[in-house]
Design a protein around this motif. Structure first.
Motif, PDB file in Angstrom:
ATOM      1  N   LEU A   1       0.821  -1.205   0.000  1.00 14.45           N
ATOM      2  CA  LEU A   1       0.000   0.000   0.000  1.00 14.45           C
ATOM      3  C   LEU A   1       0.858   1.259   0.000  1.00 14.45           C
ATOM      4  O   LEU A   1       0.547   2.254  -0.646  1.00 14.45           O
TER       5      LEU A   1
ATOM      6  N   GLN B   1      -8.919  -9.533   0.231  1.00 10.45           N
ATOM      7  CA  GLN B   1      -9.791  -8.461   0.707  1.00 10.45           C
ATOM      8  C   GLN B   1      -9.117  -7.571   1.747  1.00 10.45           C
ATOM      9  O   GLN B   1      -9.409  -6.382   1.818  1.00 10.45           O
ATOM     10  N   VAL B   2      -8.207  -8.135   2.535  1.00 12.94           N
ATOM     11  CA  VAL B   2      -7.524  -7.321   3.548  1.00 12.94           C
ATOM     12  C   VAL B   2      -6.162  -6.832   3.069  1.00 12.94           C
ATOM     13  O   VAL B   2      -5.457  -6.124   3.784  1.00 12.94           O
ATOM     14  N   GLY B   3      -5.777  -7.205   1.845  1.00 12.19           N
ATOM     15  CA  GLY B   3      -4.521  -6.720   1.291  1.00 12.19           C
ATOM     16  C   GLY B   3      -3.297  -7.539   1.644  1.00 12.19           C
ATOM     17  O   GLY B   3      -2.175  -7.129   1.366  1.00 12.19           O
TER      18      GLY B   3
ATOM     19  N   GLN C   1      -2.331 -10.052  -3.156  1.00 11.51           N
ATOM     20  CA  GLN C   1      -2.776  -9.115  -4.195  1.00 11.51           C
ATOM     21  C   GLN C   1      -3.598  -9.775  -5.307  1.00 11.51           C
ATOM     22  O   GLN C   1      -4.616  -9.253  -5.728  1.00 11.51           O
TER      23      GLN C   1
ATOM     24  N   ARG D   1     -14.697  -5.799  -2.150  1.00  7.09           N
ATOM     25  CA  ARG D   1     -13.318  -5.450  -1.781  1.00  7.09           C
ATOM     26  C   ARG D   1     -12.292  -6.129  -2.685  1.00  7.09           C
ATOM     27  O   ARG D   1     -11.163  -6.407  -2.291  1.00  7.09           O
TER      28      ARG D   1
ATOM     29  N   SER E   1      -6.571  -7.298  -5.010  1.00  6.24           N
ATOM     30  CA  SER E   1      -6.982  -6.670  -3.757  1.00  6.24           C
ATOM     31  C   SER E   1      -7.346  -5.201  -3.968  1.00  6.24           C
ATOM     32  O   SER E   1      -6.529  -4.410  -4.431  1.00  6.24           O
ATOM     33  N   LYS E   2      -8.579  -4.813  -3.628  1.00  2.00           N
ATOM     34  CA  LYS E   2      -8.993  -3.419  -3.782  1.00  2.00           C
ATOM     35  C   LYS E   2      -8.199  -2.520  -2.832  1.00  2.00           C
ATOM     36  O   LYS E   2      -7.905  -1.366  -3.156  1.00  2.00           O
ATOM     37  N   ARG E   3      -7.838  -3.075  -1.691  1.00  4.28           N
ATOM     38  CA  ARG E   3      -7.076  -2.281  -0.728  1.00  4.28           C
ATOM     39  C   ARG E   3      -5.723  -1.861  -1.329  1.00  4.28           C
ATOM     40  O   ARG E   3      -5.282  -0.727  -1.167  1.00  4.28           O
ATOM     41  N   THR E   4      -5.081  -2.781  -2.026  1.00  7.51           N
ATOM     42  CA  THR E   4      -3.824  -2.456  -2.694  1.00  7.51           C
ATOM     43  C   THR E   4      -4.079  -1.563  -3.901  1.00  7.51           C
ATOM     44  O   THR E   4      -3.357  -0.597  -4.147  1.00  7.51           O
ATOM     45  N   TRP E   5      -5.123  -1.882  -4.651  1.00  9.49           N
ATOM     46  CA  TRP E   5      -5.487  -1.139  -5.864  1.00  9.49           C
ATOM     47  C   TRP E   5      -5.674   0.351  -5.573  1.00  9.49           C
ATOM     48  O   TRP E   5      -5.199   1.215  -6.324  1.00  9.49           O
ATOM     49  N   ASP E   6      -6.368   0.645  -4.478  1.00 11.72           N
ATOM     50  CA  ASP E   6      -6.655   2.045  -4.133  1.00 11.72           C
ATOM     51  C   ASP E   6      -5.388   2.846  -3.827  1.00 11.72           C
ATOM     52  O   ASP E   6      -5.410   4.084  -3.863  1.00 11.72           O
TER      53      ASP E   6
END
Length: 331
Positions: free
Chosen positions: A18, A86-88, A91, A145, A249-254
């Motif tokens: 991240l 989902q939690v990163g 990936q 997510r 992973s959306k958390r990483t994507w963002d």
């Protein structure tokens, strides 16, 4: 390893991804290693396509971003992989359509028998507007997510047993192992057999001992799991053609720049097409090896099986009528 430990594992790596920093937190380097996972072993088309994508990514970013693959369920099964992504902590994960069905209900249409005319038709659907819409909906679904990056091919499923199955009458009295979904069990029952939901890990001994009379899958699975040593006849019923998905992973994507997001989307589309080429070669090689081992490949009356499974499409597909019509009209 327990699921909560799997999810915790790699948390430092996830935070590093991240922030763009390595897990050690050293500011001198800006290199990021993304973790990818699959239930299949190294060399399997879905795994190889992501490995190749990682090499392209590394080259395009001058080594700034790379991918480390964890194949053969090293990070758990699909459920665990989804939770980690989902939690990163992870990936990239390659998962089945069934796993995302609860997120985007329309995806369940792909699980229905004979919804695709053949593999070429399925590929037209996932490469076109319907496939793109599904990827977008999976990415934007509340609670997902995950960013759906692309599709992968897992071939056509056919029946294998000790005897040929060319028409519904041939299945009378036969117990056929199916994936544990009521839709799949109903499909086999409609085709003329007795569908038996059973864990995949139990199947080989069940075939050996006669607990079931046969099963259904693609040629690479028949070969890799040694089921061909018991079931020597592979009947080309073609009743199920189910694509698969790879997600990010959306958390990483963002935390990625627009440029890195665009690069990842471009390479994902290339991976989707490359995996297909890999699959065709892999499946063809498996078929050659199976025939050399004495497995008979026999044609089946697909029209008769299509007609027999109409009640299944009526039961499960009523709410997808408009979507099924779009799929049918895809040329």
């Amino acid at each position: 390893m327990k699921r909560r430990d799997l999810i915790r594992a790699g948390a430092a790596t996830a935070l590093a991804s991240l922030s763009g920093l390595p897990a050690g937190g050293a500011l001198a380097q800006q290199k990021v290693v993304w973790k990818a996972s699959d239930v299949h072993p190294l060399g399997y088309p879905t795994v190889e396509a992501i490995v190749r994508m990682g090499k392209k990514l590394e080259a395009a970013t001058n080594g700034r971003i790379s991918i480390q693959m964890f194949p053969a369920m090293q990070l758990g099964g699909e459920k665990e992989m989804i939770e980690q992504a989902q939690v990163g902590a992870l990936q990239i994960a390659r998962i089945s359509v069934g796993a995302m069905g609860p997120v985007v209900d329309d995806l369940n249409v792909f699980n229905m028998p004979f919804v695709f005319r053949d593999e070429a038709h399925m590929r037209k659907v996932i490469d076109g507007p319907i496939g793109n819409e599904f990827l977008e909906r999976m990415s934007n679904a509340p609670g997902s997510r995950l960013i759906a990056l692309g599709w992968m091919d897992s071939g056509t499923r056919n029946i294998y047993a000790k005897k040929a199955v060319t028409a519904p009458a041939d299945l009378k009295g036969m117990k056929i192992r199916m994936m544990g979904n009521p839709l799949f069990v109903d499909t086999m029952n409609a085709m003329g057999g007795n569908g038996v939901a059973m864990g995949f890990n139990e199947l080989y001994s069940a075939l050996q001992t006669g607990v079931v009379d046969g099963a259904e899958n693609n040629p690479p699975t028949l070969l890799a799991q040694n089921h061909y040593t018991v079931s020597k006849v592979y009947s080309l019923t073609g009743h199920l053609i189910i694509p698969e998905i790879f997600v990010f992973s959306k958390r990483t994507w963002d935390g990625l720049s627009k440029e890195d997001q665009a690069l990842l989307r471009k390479l994902s589309r290339e991976a989707q097409m490359e995996q297909r080429t890999l699959w065709d070669a892999y499946s063809g090689e498996a078929e050659t090896k199976l025939k050399a081992a004495g497995v008979q490949f026999v044609p089946a009356d697909k029209a008769a099986f299509y007609k027999a499974t109409q009640p299944v499409r009526d039961k499960y597909g009523a709410k997808y009528a408009a979507l099924i019509k779009r799929i049918e009209e895809t040329k």
